[in-house]
Enzyme design. Structure first.
Site, PDB file in Angstrom:
ATOM      1  N   LYS A 164      36.082  40.379  49.369  1.00  0.00           N
ATOM      2  CA  LYS A 164      36.300  39.349  48.362  1.00  0.00           C
ATOM      3  C   LYS A 164      36.198  37.973  49.017  1.00  0.00           C
ATOM      4  CE  LYS A 164      39.501  41.809  45.290  1.00  0.00           C
ATOM      5  NZ  LYS A 164      38.656  41.762  44.073  1.00  0.00           N
ATOM      6  N   ARG A 190      39.404  52.443  40.471  1.00  0.00           N
ATOM      7  CA  ARG A 190      38.951  53.643  39.744  1.00  0.00           C
ATOM      8  C   ARG A 190      38.856  54.855  40.672  1.00  0.00           C
ATOM      9  NH1 ARG A 190      33.707  50.403  37.921  1.00  0.00           N
ATOM     10  NH2 ARG A 190      35.237  48.741  38.255  1.00  0.00           N
TER      11      ARG A 190
HETATM   12  N1  BES Z   1      41.846  44.388  41.817  1.00  0.00           N
HETATM   13  C1  BES Z   1      40.567  44.000  41.381  1.00  0.00           C
HETATM   14  C2  BES Z   1      40.551  43.459  39.960  1.00  0.00           C
HETATM   15  C3  BES Z   1      41.195  42.106  39.745  1.00  0.00           C
HETATM   16  C4  BES Z   1      40.467  40.954  39.887  1.00  0.00           C
HETATM   17  C5  BES Z   1      42.502  42.025  39.325  1.00  0.00           C
HETATM   18  C6  BES Z   1      41.049  39.729  39.657  1.00  0.00           C
HETATM   19  C7  BES Z   1      43.077  40.808  39.074  1.00  0.00           C
HETATM   20  C8  BES Z   1      42.362  39.651  39.249  1.00  0.00           C
HETATM   21  C9  BES Z   1      39.616  45.213  41.422  1.00  0.00           C
HETATM   22  O1  BES Z   1      39.849  46.117  42.431  1.00  0.00           O
HETATM   23  C10 BES Z   1      38.257  44.655  41.627  1.00  0.00           C
HETATM   24  O2  BES Z   1      38.016  44.099  42.659  1.00  0.00           O
HETATM   25  N2  BES Z   1      37.397  44.814  40.630  1.00  0.00           N
HETATM   26  C11 BES Z   1      36.070  44.314  40.693  1.00  0.00           C
HETATM   27  C12 BES Z   1      35.161  45.383  40.175  1.00  0.00           C
HETATM   28  C13 BES Z   1      33.713  45.099  40.375  1.00  0.00           C
HETATM   29  C14 BES Z   1      33.366  45.116  41.852  1.00  0.00           C
HETATM   30  C15 BES Z   1      32.925  46.140  39.636  1.00  0.00           C
HETATM   31  C16 BES Z   1      36.000  43.063  39.821  1.00  0.00           C
HETATM   32  O3  BES Z   1      36.622  43.026  38.766  1.00  0.00           O
HETATM   33  O4  BES Z   1      35.329  42.115  40.241  1.00  0.00           O
HETATM   34 MN    MN Z   2      38.893  45.597  44.224  1.00  0.00          MN
END
Ligand code: BES
Ligand code: MN
Ligand code: ZN
Length: 511
Positions: free
Chosen positions: A282, A356
């Protein structure tokens, strides 16, 4: 927070010495607001001067004459118009917000002891009134100062030490309501505590230790699947996400069984104790918030605290797949193919779509092992849900209409609204892989739904609701009883669902 902090008294409020004594006032069209006799003349005067109408959030603070009682200060708080025809859930929320307002007033005046003269609300029972106000006060009185103890100043406000509800005639109902509100609020605050712990303060081990302690206190069945067992069982999702971590993964399980044979509700919570994204790292900005990526797990575990206290007539099993998601030379790579507990293979195209992966194993294992009548999972799963719904509704995806309506009602009553999203074949198609059964990335469109589509491969025909709490687990709608930071979302929704459970026949409503 000890349970004894909130007590119900029959003593006249005048006789109780407290830092703050609170009365509520109900707005009346063009008339002086309805309130307790003790403050009637004050309220009439303020109304005639145009200073106080009893509108929601309106407040009036004064310093009582000796004949008005022993309290240091008196606060009048408006509740607005309380039409008996109003939706009871709305009245509940108004009272919860008034409770939060009272907690804020205590903070402003540094009141440690509070006495509340409970209002009579036409058409709304004393039990619910006490429940809602207790929730609001206790949720609003929350603070997390664990890591600031050594620099705390004598004058720093540390919250309420005692709360007394003056019950009037309905002591019994008020006791019952106050107890319910206390149980619910304490569970939600416990979830906030877990979430506020940083990634090095709350790992899979703390999840397990906490669950074990709850089991001991309340007579629940505790089980923790350690890394070796996860390997033996073939939980390729949890193991893959954990590959880059120095801390072993755990699947933490708590089981509550009522005395009589009953239905079983299964709860599953995403327990990613820190989400760096893994190799699909990230950006640095905002990454610190990813210590909150375990809020689903925190909600599920805290709901079990309330279940343990109340011992409802329905069975509840909670599962928390717990690990952090880290990068490094052992970490799972984009493109790797994994095999889940139920044999489904998955192409991991983005290691940041890890929620997931861990939920898939927990859902499949839990359903096979415990054969629940329904399953609800809560997860901070996608950023996409924040784009779609902002911070005011939790996203809901389901395969069952009846369960959807039950969870929706439970959330509404809790002031934790949910909003349904569709899950049709076309979305499931988005996660078909060329090289494996499915892939963990569904393209940029409909991200919340394609994440749920992934999970749908692991619930079989079991009635299932998925709650995407990414937008509501922290930075939830600004309200007096919701602090900045983690909200404790879903705990009170789960509790309402469990309390109101009426053994519905769910299977026939599968879609
Ligand atoms: N934990 C994150 C989702 C999230 C993002 C929660 C911002 C709260 C605030 C999750 O694990 C994630 O990173 N999801 C990705 C999925 C994508 C790579 C398909 C996302 O939402 O960007
Ligand atoms: Mn994630
Ligand atoms: Zn995550």
């Amino acid at each position: 927070m000890k349970p004894s902090r909130l007590t119900v008294t029959e003593k006249p409020v005048k006789e109780i010495a407290a830092d703050l004594l609170v009365f509520c006032a109900l707005e009346k069209k063009d008339k002086s607001p309805k309130c307790d006799r003790a403050v009637k003349s004050r309220v009439e005067k303020a109304f005639s001067l145009g200073d106080f109408k009893g509108k929601a959030e309106e407040e009036l603070l004064f310093y009582p004459e000796p004949k008005e009682g022993k309290a240091k200060r008196i606060l009048l708080i408006g509740l607005g118009e309380m039409d008996p025809k109003k939706d009871p859930d709305e009245i509940f929320e108004t009272l919860r917000e008034a409770g939060g307002g009272i907690a804020k007033a205590c903070e402003r005046t540094k009141a440690k002891t509070l006495v509340l003269c409970l209002p009579e609300i036409p058409g709304f029972g004393a039990e619910d009134t006490a429940d809602a106000l207790a929730q609001g006060i206790l949720l609003g009185d929350y603070r997390f100062a664990k890591y600031k103890e050594s620099t705390r100043k004598e004058t720093d406000y540390t919250g309420l030490t005692t709360i007394q509800f003056s019950a009037g005639k309905s002591v019994k109902q008020v006791r019952k309501g106050a107890r319910k509100g206390l149980t619910a609020a304490r569970a939600a605050c416990e979830a906030r505590n877990m979430a506020n712990e940083p990634g090095n303060g709350w790992t899979s081990k703390e999840f397990a230790d906490h669950a074990k302690a709850l089991a001991k206190t309340h007579g629940l069945i505790y089980k923790c699947l350690e890394k070796k067992e996860l390997e033996k069982l073939g939980m390729g999702g949890i193991l893959a996400v954990n590959q880059g971590s120095a801390i072993p993964p755990r699947l933490v399980i708590l089981e509550y069984r009522p005395a009589k044979k009953s239905q079983t509700i299964m709860l599953v919570g995403k327990g990613i104790t820190f989400d760096s994204g893994g190799i699909s790292l990230k950006p640095a900005q905002g990454m610190g918030d990813m210590k909150y990526d375990m809020c689903g797990g925190a909600a599920v575990l805290s709901a079990m605290q309330a279940v343990g206290e109340e011992k409802p007539p329905v069975g509840v099993v909670a599962l928390i797949p717990a690990t952090d998601n880290m990068s490094g030379s052992r970490a799972v790579r984009p493109g790797d193919i994994i095999r889940h507990f139920n044999g489904v293979t998955s192409e991991v195209l983005n290691t940041d779509a890890e929620g997931r992966l861990v939920l898939a194993d927990a859902l499949a294992y839990g359903i096979k092992t415990y054969k629940p009548d329904c399953v609800i999972d809560a997860a901070t799963l996608t950023g996409a849900v924040i784009i779609g719904l902002g911070h005011h509704h939790t996203g809901l995806v389901s395969n069952n209409e009846k369960l959807t309506s039950l969870v929706t009602a439970a959330g509404k009553k809790a002031g934790e609204p949910v909003w349904p999203l569709p899950l049709t074949k076309a979305y499931k198609k988005q996660i078909e892989s060329k090289v494996a059964d499915i892939k963990n990335l569904g393209g940029k469109d409909g991200g919340t739904i394609t994440a749920a589509a992934y999970l749908s491969n692991f619930v079989d025909k079991t009635p299932w609701v998925h709650l995407d709490i990414a937008g509501t687990a922290w930075d939830f709608t600004e309200k007096s009883y919701i602090p900045k930071g983690p909200s404790g979302i879903a705990v009170r929704t789960f509790l309402n669902l469990i309390r109101d459970w009426n053994n519905p026949d769910l299977k026939t409503d599968n879609v």
